[in-house]
Structure formats: C-alpha cells, structure tokens
Design a protein around this motif. Sequence first.
Motif, PDB file in Angstrom:
ATOM      1  N   VAL A 195       0.798  -1.210   0.011  1.00 40.08           N
ATOM      2  CA  VAL A 195       0.154   0.037   0.090  1.00 40.08           C
ATOM      3  C   VAL A 195       0.988   1.295   0.148  1.00 40.08           C
ATOM      4  N   GLY A 196       1.723   1.098   0.850  1.00 39.93           N
ATOM      5  CA  GLY A 196       2.981   2.392   0.853  1.00 39.93           C
ATOM      6  C   GLY A 196       3.449   2.590  -0.515  1.00 39.93           C
ATOM      7  N   GLU A 197       3.975   1.460  -1.142  1.00 40.28           N
ATOM      8  CA  GLU A 197       4.736   1.555  -2.250  1.00 40.28           C
ATOM      9  C   GLU A 197       4.011   1.949  -3.612  1.00 40.28           C
ATOM     10  N   ASN A 198       2.483   1.695  -3.285  1.00 37.60           N
ATOM     11  CA  ASN A 198       1.752   1.945  -4.516  1.00 37.60           C
ATOM     12  C   ASN A 198       0.807   3.036  -4.486  1.00 37.60           C
ATOM     13  N   GLY A 199       1.027   3.952  -3.256  1.00 37.93           N
ATOM     14  CA  GLY A 199       0.367   5.164  -3.232  1.00 37.93           C
ATOM     15  C   GLY A 199      -1.018   5.170  -2.634  1.00 37.93           C
ATOM     16  N   GLY A 200      -1.242   4.048  -1.657  1.00 36.73           N
ATOM     17  CA  GLY A 200      -2.322   4.191  -0.692  1.00 36.73           C
ATOM     18  C   GLY A 200      -3.681   3.950  -1.012  1.00 36.73           C
ATOM     19  N   GLY A 201      -4.869   4.784  -0.820  1.00 37.44           N
ATOM     20  CA  GLY A 201      -6.358   4.531  -0.927  1.00 37.44           C
ATOM     21  C   GLY A 201      -6.670   3.897  -2.122  1.00 37.44           C
ATOM     22  N   ALA A 202      -6.166   4.174  -3.335  1.00 39.73           N
ATOM     23  CA  ALA A 202      -6.698   3.609  -4.904  1.00 39.73           C
ATOM     24  C   ALA A 202      -6.233   2.294  -4.679  1.00 39.73           C
ATOM     25  N   PHE A 203      -5.114   1.859  -4.334  1.00 42.40           N
ATOM     26  CA  PHE A 203      -4.474   0.490  -4.456  1.00 42.40           C
ATOM     27  C   PHE A 203      -5.481  -0.294  -3.310  1.00 42.40           C
ATOM     28  N   VAL A 204      -5.726   0.301  -2.236  1.00 44.21           N
ATOM     29  CA  VAL A 204      -6.647  -0.547  -1.169  1.00 44.21           C
ATOM     30  C   VAL A 204      -7.869  -0.860  -2.019  1.00 44.21           C
ATOM     31  N   LEU A 205      -8.496   0.163  -2.609  1.00 41.51           N
ATOM     32  CA  LEU A 205      -9.944  -0.287  -3.036  1.00 41.51           C
ATOM     33  C   LEU A 205      -9.743  -1.010  -4.303  1.00 41.51           C
ATOM     34  N   VAL A 206      -8.607  -1.090  -5.059  1.00 38.99           N
ATOM     35  CA  VAL A 206      -8.626  -2.117  -6.172  1.00 38.99           C
ATOM     36  C   VAL A 206      -8.329  -3.552  -5.501  1.00 38.99           C
ATOM     37  N   TYR A 207      -7.824  -3.629  -4.427  1.00 42.77           N
ATOM     38  CA  TYR A 207      -7.552  -4.906  -3.563  1.00 42.77           C
ATOM     39  C   TYR A 207      -8.656  -5.130  -3.177  1.00 42.77           C
ATOM     40  N   LEU A 208      -9.512  -4.475  -2.574  1.00 40.86           N
ATOM     41  CA  LEU A 208     -10.713  -5.039  -1.956  1.00 40.86           C
ATOM     42  C   LEU A 208     -11.753  -5.328  -3.130  1.00 40.86           C
ATOM     43  N   ALA A 209     -11.713  -4.767  -4.404  1.00 42.55           N
ATOM     44  CA  ALA A 209     -12.505  -5.179  -5.375  1.00 42.55           C
ATOM     45  C   ALA A 209     -12.116  -6.677  -5.847  1.00 42.55           C
ATOM     46  N   CYS A 210     -10.678  -6.781  -5.851  1.00 38.33           N
ATOM     47  CA  CYS A 210      -9.892  -8.028  -6.248  1.00 38.33           C
ATOM     48  C   CYS A 210     -10.479  -9.176  -5.428  1.00 38.33           C
ATOM     49  N   VAL A 211     -10.485  -8.923  -4.242  1.00 40.18           N
ATOM     50  CA  VAL A 211     -11.009  -9.972  -3.294  1.00 40.18           C
ATOM     51  C   VAL A 211     -12.408 -10.319  -3.095  1.00 40.18           C
ATOM     52  N   ALA A 212     -13.115  -9.321  -3.691  1.00 39.60           N
ATOM     53  CA  ALA A 212     -14.686  -9.496  -3.616  1.00 39.60           C
ATOM     54  C   ALA A 212     -15.099 -10.333  -4.867  1.00 39.60           C
ATOM     55  N   ILE A 213     -14.446  -9.731  -6.041  1.00 39.63           N
ATOM     56  CA  ILE A 213     -14.958 -10.212  -7.510  1.00 39.63           C
ATOM     57  C   ILE A 213     -14.235 -11.307  -7.908  1.00 39.63           C
ATOM     58  N   ILE A 214     -12.774 -11.544  -7.673  1.00 37.82           N
ATOM     59  CA  ILE A 214     -12.038 -12.604  -8.205  1.00 37.82           C
ATOM     60  C   ILE A 214     -11.623 -13.423  -6.775  1.00 37.82           C
ATOM     61  N   GLY A 215     -11.127 -12.942  -5.760  1.00 37.87           N
ATOM     62  CA  GLY A 215     -10.844 -13.673  -4.851  1.00 37.87           C
ATOM     63  C   GLY A 215     -11.699 -14.787  -4.196  1.00 37.87           C
ATOM     64  N   LEU A 216     -12.954 -14.096  -4.006  1.00 38.75           N
ATOM     65  CA  LEU A 216     -14.185 -15.009  -3.100  1.00 38.75           C
ATOM     66  C   LEU A 216     -14.610 -16.211  -4.061  1.00 38.75           C
TER      67      LEU A 216
END
Length: 450
Positions: free
Chosen positions: A38-59
């Motif tokens: 998160v720190g290296e990739n600029g914060g909030g936008a990265f977190v949002l994409v991460y959460l979307a990946c967990v919900a749409i792909i990961g789960l």
Amino acid sequence: MTTSEKVHGQWSSRLAFIIAASGSAIGLGNIWKFPYLVGENGGGAFVLVYLACVAIIGLPLMMAETLLGRRGRQSPINTMAKLARAAGSHPAWRFVGWIGVLAGFLILSYYSVIAGWSMAYLFKVGGGFLEVGSAEATQRAFIDLKSAPDVQMVWHSLFMAATILIVSRGVSKGIEKVTRIMMPGLLLMLIILDVYAAGTSGFSEGMSFLFKPDFAKLSAESLLIAMGQAFFSLGLGMGSIMVYGSYLPDHVSIARSSLIVAGLDTAVALLAGIAIFPVVFSNNLQPGMGPGLIFETLPLAFMHMPGGALFGTIFFVLVFFAAITSAIALIEPAVAWLSENKGFDRVTASIYAGAGCWLLGVGTVLSFNVWAEKSFFGKTFFDAIDFLTADILLPVGGILVAIFAGWIMKRSESAEELELGGLYPYWLLLTRFVAPAAVAIILLHGLGLF
Ligand code: PHE
C-alpha cells in the motif's frame, strides 16, 4: 491406494476448517506485505482495487478451489487428474497442481527469510536490545539487520527448521490448538496498536492515505500487484485451499466458510494498515520505504506505550505464529507430492523440501546486501521471486481453477457442492467470465503485453 488416501482424515467441524484456512490465509501477507505494498503503490486507490479483487475474483475462486478439493479428495495434482478424468477432459489438468507445488516452494523460500526478521525482532524487543529512541534509531536497526547476511541466515535457518519439524510430524492437533488461541490474540494485539495509532498526530493523515483513493497514483503494474496480493493473502491459486477443502466434511457450507475466511483475512490486513500509517506520518517517515516498513515503524509505536517491551514481544510472537501456520500450507503441496509420488516417508519428504527452500532463500538473504545491485530481470532476487510467484504463477493457477470449476466441471456437480441456491448463477457468472477475464486482462496489461 495413494498415501493421500491413506492419510485422509476430515476436519472435526466447520470451525476446524475455518481455523486452518484462516491460519493459511492470515500471515506475513497481511501484516508485513499488505502495508508495504500500500505504501509503495500510493495508498487508497490501491486499497480499493485490492478490496475489489478480493470480492470479485478472490471470493468466487476460493469457493471454486475449495469445491474442487472436496470433490477430488486428494492432493492437488491427483485431485485435478481425477476430476479431469471424471469430466472426460485431458489429464494435463494436473499441471494446475504442479504450478501450486512450484509456487509454494518459491514463496516459502523468501517467506522464511522475512519470518526470520520477525524472529530477530522478537528477540531484540524482548531482550531490550533494540534501540528505539527515535525514528532514526529504528531505521538504523533495520538497516543493520538487512545488511548482515550471517544474522539473517541464522534466523532463516531456525524458521525453516521449525517448519520442517512441524510438517514432518503431520499437521498435528497441536497446530490447530495453538492457532485457535494465537489468531484471536493477533487480532487483539492489532486492535491495541490501532487504539494507540488513533491517538497519534499522524492519525488523520494515515487514514486518508489508506482510505482516500487517488487514482492518479495507480499504474498498470500496481493493478497487477493489488491482484497478486489478493491471491497471495487469501492463499489462492496454488492448491493450499484445495488440500484443505479435500478434508472438508460434506455438510459444511463452502460459501459461508469462504466468506468468513476472506472477511477475516481482509480485516486483519486493514487493521495492520490502520496501525502502521499513522505512526509513519507522525514520525515523518516515508510510506514507500518497502519491505522494512513494519520493522521501522511498529517499534516506535511500542516505545510510546506503557508496557511496550512486553506488548512488542507478544506481537512478534504472534507474527511468528501467523507466519508458521502459512508456511505449513506453503510447503504441504511439495511434501505431499514427494511422499505420494516419490515414495519418501513424511520426515524425509519434509527435510528435502525444506532444505531446497532454505537454499533458495539464501538468494533472498543476499538480495538485501551482497547482491543488492545484482539484477534478475530488472529486479533484485527477492523482488523477482516475489513477482514471479504472487503476480504470475498464482494468478495463472487461479485462472485455470476458474476455468475448470466454471466450464469443465458439470454444473450439477458444482451446484451440489456449493449449495448456493438462488445465488448460484452469480457465482457461475463470476467464475466463468468475470474472474478469468479480469485476471487475464490485469495480468497481460501489468506485464506490458497488452
Ligand atoms: N496467505 C499467506 C499470507 O498472507 C501466504 C500464503 C500464500 C499461504 C499462498 C498459502 C498459500 O501470508
């Protein structure tokens, strides 16, 4: 009869499965890797994409991988071969199991080095050897550790030895019992750190860094890294969850258990972020400092707490346990394969697999010092192995699992396993189209091929 059939037991309850799967999911990925990415990739936008990946792909993929395991009831390579045969498809599907063995082996090689760092910190904080007077002092302490290959080798060797010892005895009741206490303990410690972070001067800056998206900071590669992190953190795409699913009793709901595991995993990652970034900003540190982030910041937080040395020690003990429960899941596919197909007993198989990982891990140790300038495909040795596994092998494994569960397996079978009722078509849509397409696009785009 294969060894895996002989040793096949079942989880005693749904809770046992959830604990084991969370033990695999929750590890260094949540506490160490998520915050620094998160720190290296600029914060909030990265977190949002991460959460979307967990919900749409990961789960949906976690459900798919678990259901393949339960249907096949063998180790990943043999499960895939068996299910492919049953579906009248090509035996080459066992290749999916192979990706898992390889990915787990490669990941564990560096995982052990980083787990070794947390053991070094446990020792330093517990023994009062860590200089924590200022941000500069904690940074210096970390640089000292990073630039000492011999010290890292000692801890790397100890961690790998502990992993071999546990795995060679079979995944024992002991681990289940320990995990049952340690995981809630870890959650509690993170909450204590969060409460501390809430009182620091950098709290609001830390929170907006973490939760306020700025999409200008997001590159194609950071999209790929966010997705790779979702695979890594949930422990998907390499057969661990498939193995665990194969021990799952028939009556347990795959959907509900997956939801709980993915939810816990995500919660732990976010709690770690909330504990760390306020400390970063209160001390004028840089969020993008890389893999050393938690080691340079958390000791500062502990320093300011009453009983900080004690809390710090407990915290690093818990990190060690979170790491070892994941290490077991990482090495298990290789050990299972060596004992099933090469006729080794479990002890010998664990020693061979562990020794191989250990040797490869030496490359990671050196990549922080002697080999720091050496380039492997434009990255350090550690970064190259990390990229190859989390950002390439796991997503490729994931696409194949999705294609198999969504397209090759009979719908009646997946529907029967999942028992999703009216939600089944949504799972099918995500597994057939959305997840494989999203993974493929992000993968090709992130590699600059598209
Ligand atoms: N999920 C673990 C973590 O976050 C790592 C892991 C990856 C474990 C893949 C098993 C399989 O630390």
